[in-house]
Scaffold this motif. Structure first.
Motif, short mmCIF file in Angstrom:
data_model
loop_
_atom_site.label_atom_id
_atom_site.label_comp_id
_atom_site.label_asym_id
_atom_site.label_seq_id
_atom_site.Cartn_x
_atom_site.Cartn_y
_atom_site.Cartn_z
N LEU A 196 0.85 -7.45 31.49
CA LEU A 196 0.11 -6.12 31.42
C LEU A 196 0.81 -5.08 30.79
O LEU A 196 0.24 -4.25 30.17
CB LEU A 196 -0.47 -6.34 32.95
N LEU A 253 -4.99 -9.32 36.40
CA LEU A 253 -4.04 -10.12 35.86
C LEU A 253 -4.44 -11.66 35.36
O LEU A 253 -3.42 -12.63 34.99
CB LEU A 253 -2.87 -10.26 36.77
N PHE A 288 -3.39 -13.08 31.84
CA PHE A 288 -1.74 -13.21 31.97
C PHE A 288 -1.18 -14.28 32.59
O PHE A 288 0.04 -14.75 32.67
CB PHE A 288 -0.95 -12.01 31.95
N ASP A 289 -1.97 -14.58 33.78
CA ASP A 289 -1.36 -15.80 34.74
C ASP A 289 -1.31 -16.96 34.19
O ASP A 289 -0.33 -17.91 34.15
CB ASP A 289 -2.58 -16.16 35.94
N HIS A 297 -0.66 -9.09 43.43
CA HIS A 297 -1.49 -10.06 42.86
C HIS A 297 -2.32 -10.73 43.43
O HIS A 297 -3.62 -11.12 42.93
CB HIS A 297 -0.41 -11.00 42.35
N PRO A 316 3.07 -11.89 34.63
CA PRO A 316 2.07 -11.33 34.54
C PRO A 316 1.81 -9.65 34.43
O PRO A 316 1.12 -9.00 33.63
CB PRO A 316 0.91 -11.73 35.64
N PHE A 317 2.66 -9.25 35.23
CA PHE A 317 2.99 -7.74 35.37
C PHE A 317 3.55 -6.92 34.17
O PHE A 317 3.21 -6.21 33.57
CB PHE A 317 3.65 -7.29 36.67
#
Lengths: 538, 243
Positions: free
Chosen positions: A71, A218, A221-222, A209, A67-68
């Motif tokens: 992002l 996030l 995107f998770d 998170h 997810p990072f």
């Protein structure tokens, strides 16, 4: 979508297969293909072995990092998207499809579908590389494919929104989104830091998170990270929402129906021109020249080497924007290196040598201010009243100068910031110039013997891949052979000088300089034998 | 056939074309002339629907390029200055695709004839990336002709062609015009325009300097003798207005 566009996709697919298999009828092409497949299997084999035979890594790692990463991609896309952004159509698509009987939506649909199909090979490779960190290959493949689609659709959506609401309004919206994202990130990181966390960077990311702000930031995107790591029925549970997000993005970009044709045509033309410029050049050429505001004084003639070196130097100086970016990259990497070692007095040269070697490895493929930039100008070059050896010397001048300047920057920083750093930086600096001449000379020599256009590479082209895989070790073997000679001569100096290291260094330096100088006539000879009518690749 | 009324195009404060009006009837070959930056390519690209006009109307066979882009585009063909082909496709596959795109039924016979006319038959199965500059131009022209368009726009059509190719090209343009197509040829080769075109449109700084039959240009620039070459007329037309 019109049937004609589907036909075009089919023809493209057939063309790609044909392109990948071309030359297989010749023994050389077959050898390159086999080597390419061999190297690919050597690369993927260990990943596959680890995934099948060794215990799987914790999927939580992917769930935390992915997810990072997504992002980061989205924010950088928002941050860097301005007037020059456009849906990426090729020159042929602009010339044939834009004046053709297709709606903008049909063309956009074609582009999205083509991009989606085009990522199949990348997905396959990534799914094998990441297999160890996931529970099922199918879920991994599906998840990665959906993630790639999301990122590409996001990039298109950013462009379409920008073109729909107008540049000024878009800049405001973009700034707003970036501010909100930055605020959420600051809150998430601040909350985590306030709790004085322990552990490594992965633990830190997990904690960020876990905060409310982090979860909000996030959340979209998770879904993709969970799809990649899903097992069994979980694939449906996470895969369906991920697919829905992608479809929503498709609906958004198609629904906006922005008039993207003009910008796409203009940007496509610019990219085409840039590609033409970069057919023999590197990253510095891709950035485009910064205009004639920088002037370089004429060098003395030196038998013809001077004007050739001067022309390449002018090119380098006018690509200074790209060089500046490279310097920043080196600065960040070098800064990290210095910070890690600022308290140590160096007891060995390995790490510093490693950093210098890294600069050479990375930059050599980018600083093509030499024969590699001349592929389409060799006719002109050969018509000049200049001896081949002088041409070779002139061509080596600029990349050696730029490489040395970049290494010198790092070495000066090490000397200033690291305790006793100068003791190591000085001898390395002494060897830098002859080593760079040798290194750039070998690079150019192999280029003239096996000329290849870097811009012609396409994903999945195993023959070109194989060819590069052959050239790459050849380069290192030649370098190693030359360095072995230097080391052997240096050892003789060491023995004759009563086991003196300064004697070794002095003799080795002279030997390295002689070997480096010897590459110039060899390169000149290779250039003299180069027949542009036969050896220029298409 | 092609009708342009009060066409304007501006880019961030820079006016590329302003208040341009002209029309091209079936059978006419209009030579589009002007110095670099006069607005020729902008006009052509707007008629083909690649760039939207800032103002005005652009009609192809009565269909507005902005309002009915698909219908208008189905009736025209555009051969750009430096055509970019699909590198991984063969010559024949380009024609196959065009036939599908413009819904041309049983295209094979016409495609074979076109390849023959432009000496491309031996290159039928060659990849686009293997073709020379002139051959690529010929492929683009074959693609443009395949669907028998009512309006054809050429931007520097003979660049890169050999003498045989240039002659074939000129003959084919005359044939298409005789068959009822409206043709626009933009070129800096004044001899080509003089030889080929029935009408002239001279642009300078995005404005119309002259529009009408070639003979009319001689009258319009009265201080030029009756048998003046197009080159003399062009220089007079663009120099007067630029000054």
């Amino acid at each position: 979508m019109p049937i004609a566009l589907l036909t075009l996709l089919r023809l493209h697919f057939r063309g790609k297969i044909r392109h990948s298999l071309r030359g297989m009828r010749t023994p050389r092409g077959l050898v390159f293909l086999v080597l390419g497949l061999l190297v690919l299997s050597l690369w993927l084999g260990p990943a596959l072995y680890r995934a099948l035979r060794m215990p799987h890594a914790e999927p939580q790692m992917v769930r935390t990092i992915a997810p990072f990463a997504i992002l980061g991609f989205c924010l950088s896309n928002l941050f860097t998207s301005f007037g020059d952004s456009a849906v990426p159509f090729t020159g042929a698509e602009v010339d044939f499809l834009f004046p053709g009987p297709f709606t903008r939506r049909a063309l956009l649909g074609y582009k999205i579908l083509k991009t989606a199909l085009g990522t199949a090979f990348t997905t396959l490779i990534l799914s094998i590389l990441f297999l160890r960190y996931t529970t099922s290959w199918l879920a991994c493949g599906v998840g990665i494919w959906l993630t790639i689609q999301f990122m590409q659709l996001f990039a298109i959506a950013v462009i379409m929104v920008g073109q729909t609401i107008g540049e000024r309004a878009y800049s405001g919206t973009r700034r707003g989104i970036l501010v909100v994202a930055a605020l959420l990130a600051i809150i998430a990181i601040g909350t985590t830091l306030a709790a004085r966390p322990h552990g490594n960077s992965l633990d830190f990311m997990m904690r960020v998170h876990a905060t409310i702000a982090g979860r909000v930031l996030l959340a979209p995107f998770d879904v993709f990270a969970h799809t990649i790591t899903a097992g069994g029925a979980d694939l449906l549970k996470w895969g369906v929402p991920a697919l829905l997000i992608d479809l929503l993005m498709v609906a958004l970009v198609i629904g906006l129906d922005a008039n993207y044709l003009e910008t796409a045509a203009t940007v496509s033309q610019r990219r085409y021109e840039r590609r033409q410029r970069s057919r023999g050049g590197g990253v510095a050429r891709l950035a485009g020249a910064s205009g004639p505001r920088f002037r370089v004084i004429q060098l003395p003639r030196f038998g013809g080497a001077g004007p050739i070196a001067w022309r390449q130097l002018v090119g380098a100086v006018r690509s200074s924007r790209a060089l500046l970016i490279l310097l920043i990259v080196i600065g960040i990497a070098g800064g990290t290196f210095i910070l890690q070692h600022r308290d140590n007095s160096f007891s060995s040269v390995e790490k510093l040598l490693g950093a210098v070697a890294w600069i050479n490895m990375v930059l050599i493929s980018m600083l093509k201010f030499d024969f590699r930039d001349e592929l389409d100008r060799l006719d002109l070059l050969r018509s000049l009243p200049v001896r081949p050896i002088a041409v070779a010397a002139g061509e080596l001048f600029t990349p050696v100068l730029v490489l040395t300047a970049m290494q010198a920057t790092l070495l000066v920083a090490v000397s200033l910031c690291v305790k006793d750093g100068w003791k190591l930086a000085l001898p390395i600096a002494a060897f830098a110039v002859p080593f760079n001449v040798l290194w750039v000379g070998i690079e150019n020599l192999l280029f003239l013997m096996f000329p290849l256009r870097s811009a012609g590479l396409i994903a999945g082209d195993m023959q070109l891949f194989g060819r590069q895989m052959v050239i790459f070790p050849c380069k290192f073997l030649l370098l190693l052979a030359a360095l072995a000679v230097v080391a052997a001569v240096g050892t003789v100096g060491y023995i004759l000088g009563n086991q003196s290291w300064p004697a070794f260094g002095a003799v080795a330096w002279v030997a390295l300089s002689l070997v480096a100088l010897a590459t110039i006539p060899v390169l000149g000879r290779a250039y003299g034998r180069f027949d542009p009518s036969m050896h220029t690749p298409p | 056939m092609i009708q342009v009324t009060d066409f304007c195009k501006a880019y961030r404060g820079t006016v590329a074309v302003e208040g341009l009006s002209f029309d091209v009837q079936p059978g006419q070959i209009l030579g589009l002339l002007g110095p670099n930056g006069a607005g020729k390519t902008t006009t052509m690209r707007a008629i083909t629907g690649v760039i939207p006009p800032t103002g005005g109307r652009l009609l192809v066979c009565g269909h507005d390029v902005t309002l009915e882009p698909v219908t208008a585009k189905a009736l025209l063909a555009y051969v750009p200055d430096e055509p970019k082909l699909f590198e991984a496709l063969t010559v024949w596959e380009h024609l196959q695709f065009i036939a599908k795109a413009y819904a041309v039924k049983n295209f094979e016979a016409d495609a074979v004839a076109l390849l023959d006319q432009f000496q491309l038959t031996p290159k039928r199965d060659a990849l686009a990336q293997e073709l020379s500059r002139g051959m690529r131009q010929k492929v683009a022209i074959c693609c443009a002709y395949l669907h028998r368009p009512s309006a054809i726009l050429f931007d520097e059509p003979v660049t890169g062609l050999d003498p045989h190719g240039i002659r074939t090209m000129k003959e084919s343009i005359r044939q298409r015009a005789a068959a009822g197509a409206a043709v626009i040829v933009s070129s800096h080769l004044l001899s080509l325009v003089e030889d080929l075109c029935t009408d002239l449109l001279i642009l300078n700084h995005g404005r119309r300097i002259f529009f009408g039959p070639v003979e009319g240009a001689r009258v319009a620039f009265a201080n030029v003798s009756g048998d003046a070459s197009l080159e003399e007329m062009f220089f007079r037309a663009t120099a007067d207005k630029a000054a």
